[in-house]
Design an enzyme around this catalytic site. Structure first.
Site, PDB file in Angstrom:
ATOM      1  N   HIS A 179      73.166  11.049 132.677  1.00 19.52           N
ATOM      2  CA  HIS A 179      74.333  11.928 132.532  1.00 19.52           C
ATOM      3  C   HIS A 179      73.877  13.248 131.902  1.00 19.52           C
ATOM      4  O   HIS A 179      72.993  13.258 131.049  1.00 19.52           O
ATOM      5  CB  HIS A 179      75.399  11.254 131.664  1.00 19.52           C
ATOM      6  CG  HIS A 179      76.695  11.984 131.702  1.00 19.52           C
ATOM      7  ND1 HIS A 179      76.927  13.102 130.937  1.00 19.52           N
ATOM      8  CD2 HIS A 179      77.810  11.795 132.453  1.00 19.52           C
ATOM      9  CE1 HIS A 179      78.146  13.560 131.205  1.00 19.52           C
ATOM     10  NE2 HIS A 179      78.698  12.785 132.122  1.00 19.52           N
ATOM     11  N   GLY A 191      85.799  11.578 133.733  1.00 18.11           N
ATOM     12  CA  GLY A 191      85.743  11.586 132.272  1.00 18.11           C
ATOM     13  C   GLY A 191      87.148  11.586 131.700  1.00 18.11           C
ATOM     14  O   GLY A 191      87.812  10.552 131.623  1.00 18.11           O
ATOM     15  N   GLY A 192      87.627  12.760 131.310  1.00 18.13           N
ATOM     16  CA  GLY A 192      88.918  12.904 130.618  1.00 18.13           C
ATOM     17  C   GLY A 192      90.063  12.141 131.269  1.00 18.13           C
ATOM     18  O   GLY A 192      90.826  11.451 130.579  1.00 18.13           O
ATOM     19  N   ASN A 227      84.169   7.161 133.091  1.00 13.19           N
ATOM     20  CA  ASN A 227      83.185   7.280 132.020  1.00 13.19           C
ATOM     21  C   ASN A 227      83.964   7.630 130.752  1.00 13.19           C
ATOM     22  O   ASN A 227      84.389   8.765 130.583  1.00 13.19           O
ATOM     23  CB  ASN A 227      82.169   8.379 132.362  1.00 13.19           C
ATOM     24  CG  ASN A 227      81.190   8.637 131.221  1.00 13.19           C
ATOM     25  OD1 ASN A 227      81.198   7.919 130.221  1.00 13.19           O
ATOM     26  ND2 ASN A 227      80.354   9.656 131.378  1.00 13.19           N
ATOM     27  N   TRP A 228      84.139   6.630 129.902  1.00 18.75           N
ATOM     28  CA  TRP A 228      84.982   6.832 128.715  1.00 18.75           C
ATOM     29  C   TRP A 228      84.254   7.602 127.616  1.00 18.75           C
ATOM     30  O   TRP A 228      84.848   7.935 126.594  1.00 18.75           O
ATOM     31  CB  TRP A 228      85.475   5.477 128.184  1.00 18.75           C
ATOM     32  CG  TRP A 228      86.424   4.765 129.107  1.00 18.75           C
ATOM     33  CD1 TRP A 228      86.980   5.260 130.269  1.00 18.75           C
ATOM     34  CD2 TRP A 228      86.962   3.441 128.952  1.00 18.75           C
ATOM     35  NE1 TRP A 228      87.806   4.329 130.834  1.00 18.75           N
ATOM     36  CE2 TRP A 228      87.823   3.197 130.046  1.00 18.75           C
ATOM     37  CE3 TRP A 228      86.796   2.440 127.992  1.00 18.75           C
ATOM     38  CZ2 TRP A 228      88.515   1.997 130.207  1.00 18.75           C
ATOM     39  CZ3 TRP A 228      87.477   1.231 128.153  1.00 18.75           C
ATOM     40  CH2 TRP A 228      88.325   1.020 129.242  1.00 18.75           C
ATOM     41  N   LYS A 229      82.957   7.824 127.792  1.00 18.44           N
ATOM     42  CA  LYS A 229      82.149   8.551 126.795  1.00 18.44           C
ATOM     43  C   LYS A 229      82.381   7.935 125.403  1.00 18.44           C
ATOM     44  O   LYS A 229      82.618   6.735 125.304  1.00 18.44           O
ATOM     45  CB  LYS A 229      82.457  10.050 126.866  1.00 18.44           C
ATOM     46  CG  LYS A 229      82.263  10.587 128.309  1.00 18.44           C
ATOM     47  CD  LYS A 229      82.281  12.068 128.429  1.00 18.44           C
ATOM     48  CE  LYS A 229      82.095  12.457 129.899  1.00 18.44           C
ATOM     49  NZ  LYS A 229      82.043  13.892 130.102  1.00 18.44           N
ATOM     50  N   GLU A 266      77.359  15.813 139.424  1.00 14.72           N
ATOM     51  CA  GLU A 266      78.236  16.346 138.379  1.00 14.72           C
ATOM     52  C   GLU A 266      77.744  17.733 137.970  1.00 14.72           C
ATOM     53  O   GLU A 266      76.852  17.852 137.115  1.00 14.72           O
ATOM     54  CB  GLU A 266      78.224  15.429 137.155  1.00 14.72           C
ATOM     55  CG  GLU A 266      78.692  14.016 137.424  1.00 14.72           C
ATOM     56  CD  GLU A 266      79.273  13.365 136.172  1.00 14.72           C
ATOM     57  OE1 GLU A 266      80.440  13.001 136.228  1.00 14.72           O
ATOM     58  OE2 GLU A 266      78.568  13.251 135.161  1.00 14.72           O
ATOM     59  N   GLY A 305      84.321  18.493 131.781  1.00 12.04           N
ATOM     60  CA  GLY A 305      85.158  18.684 130.596  1.00 12.04           C
ATOM     61  C   GLY A 305      85.689  20.101 130.437  1.00 12.04           C
ATOM     62  O   GLY A 305      86.197  20.458 129.382  1.00 12.04           O
ATOM     63  N   GLU A 353      75.072  14.982 129.655  1.00 10.02           N
ATOM     64  CA  GLU A 353      75.136  15.005 128.183  1.00 10.02           C
ATOM     65  C   GLU A 353      73.895  14.342 127.581  1.00 10.02           C
ATOM     66  O   GLU A 353      73.408  14.750 126.532  1.00 10.02           O
ATOM     67  CB  GLU A 353      76.446  14.338 127.711  1.00 10.02           C
ATOM     68  CG  GLU A 353      77.635  15.256 127.985  1.00 10.02           C
ATOM     69  CD  GLU A 353      78.937  14.543 128.298  1.00 10.02           C
ATOM     70  OE1 GLU A 353      79.086  13.350 127.973  1.00 10.02           O
ATOM     71  OE2 GLU A 353      79.822  15.211 128.884  1.00 10.02           O
ATOM     72  N   SER A 370      85.828  17.277 135.963  1.00 13.74           N
ATOM     73  CA  SER A 370      87.255  17.643 135.953  1.00 13.74           C
ATOM     74  C   SER A 370      88.010  17.126 137.171  1.00 13.74           C
ATOM     75  O   SER A 370      88.914  17.793 137.669  1.00 13.74           O
ATOM     76  CB  SER A 370      87.416  19.159 135.800  1.00 13.74           C
ATOM     77  OG  SER A 370      86.829  19.592 134.582  1.00 13.74           O
TER      78      SER A 370
HETATM   79  P1  13P Z   1      85.378  15.201 133.001  1.00 11.60           P
HETATM   80  O1  13P Z   1      86.090  14.422 134.069  1.00 11.60           O
HETATM   81  O2  13P Z   1      86.019  15.082 131.655  1.00 11.60           O
HETATM   82  O3  13P Z   1      85.092  16.596 133.405  1.00 11.60           O
HETATM   83  O4  13P Z   1      83.945  14.489 132.805  1.00 11.60           O
HETATM   84  C1  13P Z   1      83.185  14.214 133.927  1.00 11.60           C
HETATM   85  C2  13P Z   1      82.025  13.403 133.510  1.00 11.60           C
HETATM   86  O5  13P Z   1      81.173  13.832 132.767  1.00 11.60           O
HETATM   87  C3  13P Z   1      81.967  12.021 134.023  1.00 11.60           C
HETATM   88  O6  13P Z   1      80.725  11.448 133.776  1.00 11.60           O
END
Ligand code: 13P
Length: 250
Positions: free
Chosen positions: A95, A233-234, A9-11, A167, A173, A97, A212
């Site tokens: 998600h 994510g990251g 997920n590149w956000k 999640e 994050g 967010e 994470s």
């Molecule tokens: P991180 O891997 O940066 O914690 O993010 C997870 C995420 O929100 C994937 O959708």
């Protein structure tokens, strides 16, 4: 047996140039993978560039959201038909967010799940508790409530052909990962909860862990009985790290 899926997920990250470099690295790295499915979910504006590179490869593409509506006067929104038309096989829905920063309720998320499922695109349905909810001991209750909203909208077979991502919000994050035991326990709960409606679907549905996940912890997490991959994510923003997580899923 469930095939693991590792999805990035590149956000809201990347430029045309950096995204091209990243997706080229992922497509190249994915050539040597076996027994793991790989997907990336770029920002909507980068989907066309990414699909142009993934065509004919074993890397699937997904969106990070979809509108509840299919067309019309909804300024700024993107419909699932448009997402599908651009070549996406997946759409992340719900998600945390989106839920917390954009006020998406369980019902709105369930509506989005329905339109995505109907379109033939595979929903990656995200659930998870906040730190406060975990500390109050209501993790399972929160996950059950988020899942039940989809059962209410779609019935007992709701999750057939879809993907679930657990999640925990406190792990996203933050560098704080759920321990393999903590994650496995919630994943097992999610599968049992779905099995109450349809045991066959529960057995087949891929349940990803997100929060994470990185090359150092991926193998142990994905090695748990009910963890069928990751939503990253990251660590999905660097091709080498993402490929290392994908390899852990093999
Ligand atoms: P991180 O891997 O940066 O914690 O993010 C997870 C995420 O929100 C994937 O959708």
């Amino acid at each position: 047996m469930r095939t693991p899926l590792v999805a990035g997920n590149w956000k809201m990250n990347g430029s045309r140039e950096s995204v091209k470099e990243l997706i080229n690295g992922v497509v190249e790295g994915a050539k040597s993978l076996n027994g793991v499915e790989v997907a990336v979910c770029p920002s909507t504006i980068h989907i066309a560039d990414v699909v142009a590179v993934t065509a004919g490869s074993n890397v699937a593409v997904g969106s990070q959201d979809a509108c509840t509506e299919l067309k019309g006067a909804f300024t700024g929104e993107t419909s699932i038909d448009m997402i599908k038309d651009m070549g996406c096989q997946y759409a992340i829905i719900g998600h945390s967010e989106r839920r917390t920063l954009y006020g998406e309720s369980d019902e709105i998320v369930a509506e989005k799940f329905s339109v995505v499922k109907k379109s033939g695109v595979t929903p990656i349905f995200c659930i998870g508790e906040t730190l406060e909810e975990r500390e109050s001991g209501i993790t399972e209750e929160v996950c059950a409530r988020q899942i039940d909203a989809v059962f209410t909208a779609e019935g007992d077979n709701a999750f057939e052909g879809s993907v679930i991502a657990y999640e925990p919000v406190w792990a996203i994050g933050t560098g704080k990962t759920a321990s393999p035991e903590q994650a496995q326990s919630v994943h097992a709960f999610i599968r049992q909860h779905i099995a109450k409606r349809n045991a066959d679907v529960a057995e087949k549905v891929q349940i990803l862990y997100g929060g994470s996940m990185n090359p150092a912890n991926a193998k142990e997490l994905i090695g748990q009985t009910d963890i069928d991959g990751g939503l990253i994510g990251g660590a999905s923003l660097k091709a080498d790290d993402f490929m290392a997580v994908c390899q852990a899923g093999q």
